[in-house]
Design an enzyme around this catalytic site. Structure first.
Site, mmCIF file in Angstrom:
data_model
loop_
_atom_site.group_PDB
_atom_site.id
_atom_site.type_symbol
_atom_site.label_atom_id
_atom_site.label_comp_id
_atom_site.label_asym_id
_atom_site.label_seq_id
_atom_site.Cartn_x
_atom_site.Cartn_y
_atom_site.Cartn_z
ATOM 1 N N TRP A 1 40.952 33.418 43.573
ATOM 2 C CA TRP A 1 39.675 34.046 43.222
ATOM 3 C C TRP A 1 39.121 33.182 42.098
ATOM 4 C CZ3 TRP A 1 37.076 36.064 39.080
ATOM 5 C CH2 TRP A 1 35.999 36.908 39.364
ATOM 6 N N LYS B 1 41.142 42.732 43.959
ATOM 7 C CA LYS B 1 41.782 44.022 43.723
ATOM 8 C C LYS B 1 42.285 44.138 42.292
ATOM 9 C CE LYS B 1 43.620 47.874 45.134
ATOM 10 N NZ LYS B 1 42.584 48.909 45.195
ATOM 11 N N GLU C 1 30.884 57.139 41.577
ATOM 12 C CA GLU C 1 31.899 56.547 42.453
ATOM 13 C C GLU C 1 31.342 56.334 43.867
ATOM 14 O OE1 GLU C 1 34.493 55.013 42.215
ATOM 15 O OE2 GLU C 1 35.619 55.213 44.062
ATOM 16 N N ASN D 1 47.823 31.714 38.133
ATOM 17 C CA ASN D 1 46.945 32.878 38.084
ATOM 18 C C ASN D 1 46.647 33.127 36.617
ATOM 19 O OD1 ASN D 1 45.749 35.415 38.278
ATOM 20 N ND2 ASN D 1 47.692 36.471 38.538
ATOM 21 N N GLY D 2 45.371 33.194 36.245
ATOM 22 C CA GLY D 2 45.019 33.400 34.839
ATOM 23 C C GLY D 2 43.968 32.397 34.403
ATOM 24 N N GLU E 1 30.044 48.133 46.620
ATOM 25 C CA GLU E 1 31.212 47.235 46.728
ATOM 26 C C GLU E 1 31.423 46.724 48.151
ATOM 27 O OE1 GLU E 1 34.976 48.331 43.934
ATOM 28 O OE2 GLU E 1 34.340 49.915 45.261
ATOM 29 N N LYS F 1 31.246 52.693 45.526
ATOM 30 C CA LYS F 1 31.892 52.388 46.812
ATOM 31 C C LYS F 1 30.894 51.742 47.769
ATOM 32 C CE LYS F 1 35.318 52.448 46.394
ATOM 33 N NZ LYS F 1 35.976 52.881 45.188
ATOM 34 N N ARG G 1 44.301 39.981 46.460
ATOM 35 C CA ARG G 1 44.126 39.570 45.067
ATOM 36 C C ARG G 1 43.062 38.486 44.899
ATOM 37 N NH1 ARG G 1 48.482 41.200 41.925
ATOM 38 N NH2 ARG G 1 47.910 39.669 40.359
ATOM 39 N N HIS H 1 13.953 60.892 34.785
ATOM 40 C CA HIS H 1 13.686 59.937 33.709
ATOM 41 C C HIS H 1 13.722 58.493 34.205
ATOM 42 C CE1 HIS H 1 13.796 63.191 30.826
ATOM 43 N NE2 HIS H 1 14.877 63.627 31.441
ATOM 44 N N CYS I 1 43.940 36.190 42.125
ATOM 45 C CA CYS I 1 44.788 35.084 42.555
ATOM 46 C C CYS I 1 46.183 35.610 42.889
ATOM 47 C CB CYS I 1 44.933 33.966 41.533
ATOM 48 S SG CYS I 1 43.391 33.154 41.132
HETATM 49 C C1 G6P Z 1 38.756 45.858 40.394
HETATM 50 C C2 G6P Z 1 38.992 46.603 41.692
HETATM 51 C C3 G6P Z 1 38.604 48.067 41.534
HETATM 52 C C4 G6P Z 1 39.339 48.702 40.351
HETATM 53 C C5 G6P Z 1 39.157 47.891 39.073
HETATM 54 C C6 G6P Z 1 40.109 48.353 37.989
HETATM 55 O O1 G6P Z 1 37.395 45.794 40.132
HETATM 56 O O2 G6P Z 1 38.254 46.002 42.739
HETATM 57 O O3 G6P Z 1 38.913 48.779 42.715
HETATM 58 O O4 G6P Z 1 38.879 50.002 40.153
HETATM 59 O O5 G6P Z 1 39.436 46.503 39.307
HETATM 60 O O6 G6P Z 1 41.424 48.075 38.397
HETATM 61 P P1 G6P Z 1 42.691 48.856 37.939
HETATM 62 O O7 G6P Z 1 43.829 48.220 38.685
HETATM 63 O O8 G6P Z 1 42.809 48.657 36.454
HETATM 64 O O9 G6P Z 1 42.509 50.285 38.286
#
Ligand code: G6P
Length: 612
Positions: free
Chosen positions: A73, A607, A485, A99-100, A492, A489, A27, A508, A2
């Site tokens: 969000w 984000k 990772e 936000n929260g 996501e 990616k 956000r 396994h 948010c």
């Molecule tokens: C969200 C974002 C990710 C990020 C994660 C942790 O899921 O989409 O890209 O890695 O939060 O966020 P931070 O700001 O704590 O690294």
């Protein structure tokens, strides 16, 4: 999670709010809205992206020089026009953005319903709006006082801005566990979740702390109190952020821009911290607590998402180079179990945003247990940066694409420097190897640039992978976290299901999934396990899997057996992740674009996850 933006001053609020919302859209982007006061409270809300709100408002002339805006969000209630913020009080006098999460909203709602309140939305935010209205009316209080008292009754996290139609000369803002920044202009104020909507207007800002309530007045007056009604002195800071750092420039997306920024963002992370020629490396935050680090019983790294994966690489680095025992924890798990942590432990919170709710809560727990708190964050002035005893910024610059790229390599760069520094201080790294590591580290930005030059080849391979429904990523040692990772990616941003696995673990379970439709990305650059990786590739090929291998330049052995290869420059093994992740970022990016996905704002993600 948010985005909040608000304006009071002499200018038209609407364009300022809309531009602010566009900057904050990373956000949250399932719905958005604005409320502008111009005698009446005019509220416009729309499901979808900020552009949908702009289209909804259309050619209507939205006038007024005080207003609030929000991009959402969803947590409570699905994304739709009604649940979008701002929310309005029953008497239509107040509007509020939030936000929260208000955790006790059901109890509060039931009590308010008994008092005759009715609700339109399913949100916790509307309940808070009515609570403030109730308190304001009952005791005929000022808005500020009503907000303060209401917040004493709230359990949960909030960053809010409230606007009152009967007092159009002020905005009231407050925060607890969700960020809020106040920008101070000439006879105007901006309030936002982060500095990105503010930077084009002013560089003077005040970061609100938890349980602080600010009143910004049209006449230029700013006052801050805490929730116990104690008056505080605002601490004004100068923003060090350039506008082009938050714009896409020549790139089609922020994600692509951020991938291509990595040679310079990695360099920025190393700047002033390493000099191979003079033979030194140091990390300020570690230096000031060197004794704690040298005597640490162990390091616990707490993080979420991509940052958690960077933490895993930290474990490999600290244990190999500095011989310090490390545990990497999902912050969301750490906070709710009963972990053994004491004053001999160092807890490192790894976070791009510095605002992730679970990581903050894990730090809170570690603080109660008297551990040393170290923050590795990107966003300057963020909550984690302010809560920790010491720490380091990664200096990657604003990362706006939801999928983390340059912050990830920044985190690994910083962890690598810490591990080398501590390893050398502990006498665990012989001088020749130390010098070699420093030289290699300084060379990393050049090598990253060389990989980025292979973009069109990687795009070609993306074309071969784009129709897959599943993908497997395999790696060993330092490249195991990179396999995680790479898979993260891909899922996501392209919505292809992908799994990262230690290459040897494939036997396994995941091997059962391999057939001619399954692309298997093998990160095969570690020379210490080369033969073993070759065997793993053979095992995949024997089951007709399609192998895409990331290899060191000139590795003909793997070239002969893999279907596709991406060659990257060789480096020392502890530094491998900084290079091997780059082609995987580009691969996911191109696949997602080819599938028509919005890479900067993938569905359901945000984000900055400021709710647990
Ligand atoms: C969200 C974002 C990710 C990020 C994660 C942790 O899921 O989409 O890209 O890695 O939060 O966020 P931070 O700001 O704590 O690294």
């Amino acid at each position: 999670m948010c985005g909040i933006v608000a304006y009071i001053g002499e200018k038209d609020a609407y364009p300022i709010l809309i531009n602010g919302l566009k900057r904050l859209e990373y956000r949250g982007y399932d719905s958005s809205g604005v409320a502008i006061l111009n005698g009446d409270m005019n509220v416009y809300k729309k499901k979808g992206k900020v552009q949908d709100l702009i289209d909804h408002v259309g050619k209507q002339r939205v006038k007024g020089n005080i207003g609030i805006g929000h991009t959402r969000w969803a947590t409570h209630g699905k994304p739709n026009d009604i649940n979008a913020h701002p929310h309005v009080s029953g008497n239509k006098r107040l509007s509020l953005i939030h936000n929260g999460i208000i955790e006790n909203y059901i109890t509060l709602k039931e009590a308010l319903i008994k008092l005759g309140h009715t609700f339109e939305s399913e949100t916790d935010t509307e309940v808070l709006t009515h609570l403030i209205e109730e308190i304001q009316n009952r005791d005929n209080l000022s808005l500020e006082e009503a907000v303060r008292i209401a917040l004493t009754k709230v359990v949960g996290a909030y960053a809010i801005v409230v606007m009152d139609a009967e007092n159009p000369d002020i905005l009231v803002a407050a925060r607890k566990a969700s960020p809020l920044v106040i920008g101070i202009g000439k006879k105007e104020f901006f309030v936002a979740s982060d500095a990105t909507p503010i930077i084009e207007h002013t560089k003077k800002v005040v970061y609100l702390n938890d349980e602080e309530i600010a009143v910004v007045h049209r006449d230029g007056n700013l006052s801050i109190k805490n929730i116990d009604n104690k008056l505080l002195t605002p601490f004004v800071e100068e923003l060090n952020l350039k506008i082009d750092a938050i714009e896409k420039g020549e790139y089609d997306s922020f994600m692509l821009k951020e991938i291509f920024e990595q040679p310079s963002s990695i360099l920025d992370c190393m700047r002033g911290r390493i000099n191979a020629e003079e033979g030194w490396i140091k990390v300020g935050g570690v230096e000031t607590r060197l004794e704690d680090f040298l005597n640490a019983r162990r390091i616990i790294i707490a993080a979420c998402g991509t940052s958690w994966i960077a933490g895993l690489i930290g474990e490999y680095l600290f244990e190999e180079l500095a011989r310090i025992s490390v545990e990497v924890e999902y912050a969301s798990e750490l906070r709710y179990r009963n972990p053994i942590i004491n004053e001999k432990d160092i807890v490192i919170a790894l976070s791009q945003s510095g605002e992730t709710a679970d990581t903050l809560a894990a730090l809170g727990l570690a603080k109660e247990k008297h551990a040393t708190l170290y923050g590795i964050v990107n966003v300057v002035g963020s909550s984690i940066a302010r809560m920790t005893d010491t720490g380091s910024y990664i200096h990657a610059g604003p990362e706006i694409g939801v999928a983390s790229t340059k912050a990830f390599t920044g985190q690994i760069t910083l962890l690598t420097m810490m591990a080398i520094y501590l390893g050398y201080e502990k006498g665990r790294i012989p001088r020749p190897y130390y010098t070699q590591l420093l030289r290699e580290l300084e060379n990393i930005p050049n090598k990253v640039s060389k990989i980025l030059e292979k973009d069109s080849h990687i795009k070609y391979i993306a074309g071969e992978m784009k129709d897959a429904t599943n993908a497997l990523y395999l790696g060993r040692g330092y490249n195991f976290p990179i396999a995680l990772e790479g898979a993260l990616k891909l899922k996501e941003i392209s919505y292809i299901h992908a799994e990262g696995y230690p290459a040897a673990e494939m036997k396994h379970g995941p091997i059962a999934l391999i057939d001619e439709n399954m692309p298997v990305v093998v990160i095969a650059t570690n020379m210490s396990a080369h033969d073993k990786i070759v065997s793993n590739i053979q095992e995949v090929k024997a089951r007709k899997g399609r192998v895409i291998a990331i290899i060191n330049e000139g590795d003909n052995k793997i070239k002969d057996i893999a279907d596709y290869v991406i060659e990257i420059p060789e480096t020392d093994e502890p530094l491998t992740p900084l290079l091997s992740v780059i082609p995987l970022q580009l691969l996911s990016y191109h696949i997602a674009v080819m599938r028509g996905c919005d890479v900067d704002q993938p569905r359901n993600l945000a984000k900055s996850v400021t709710v647990e």
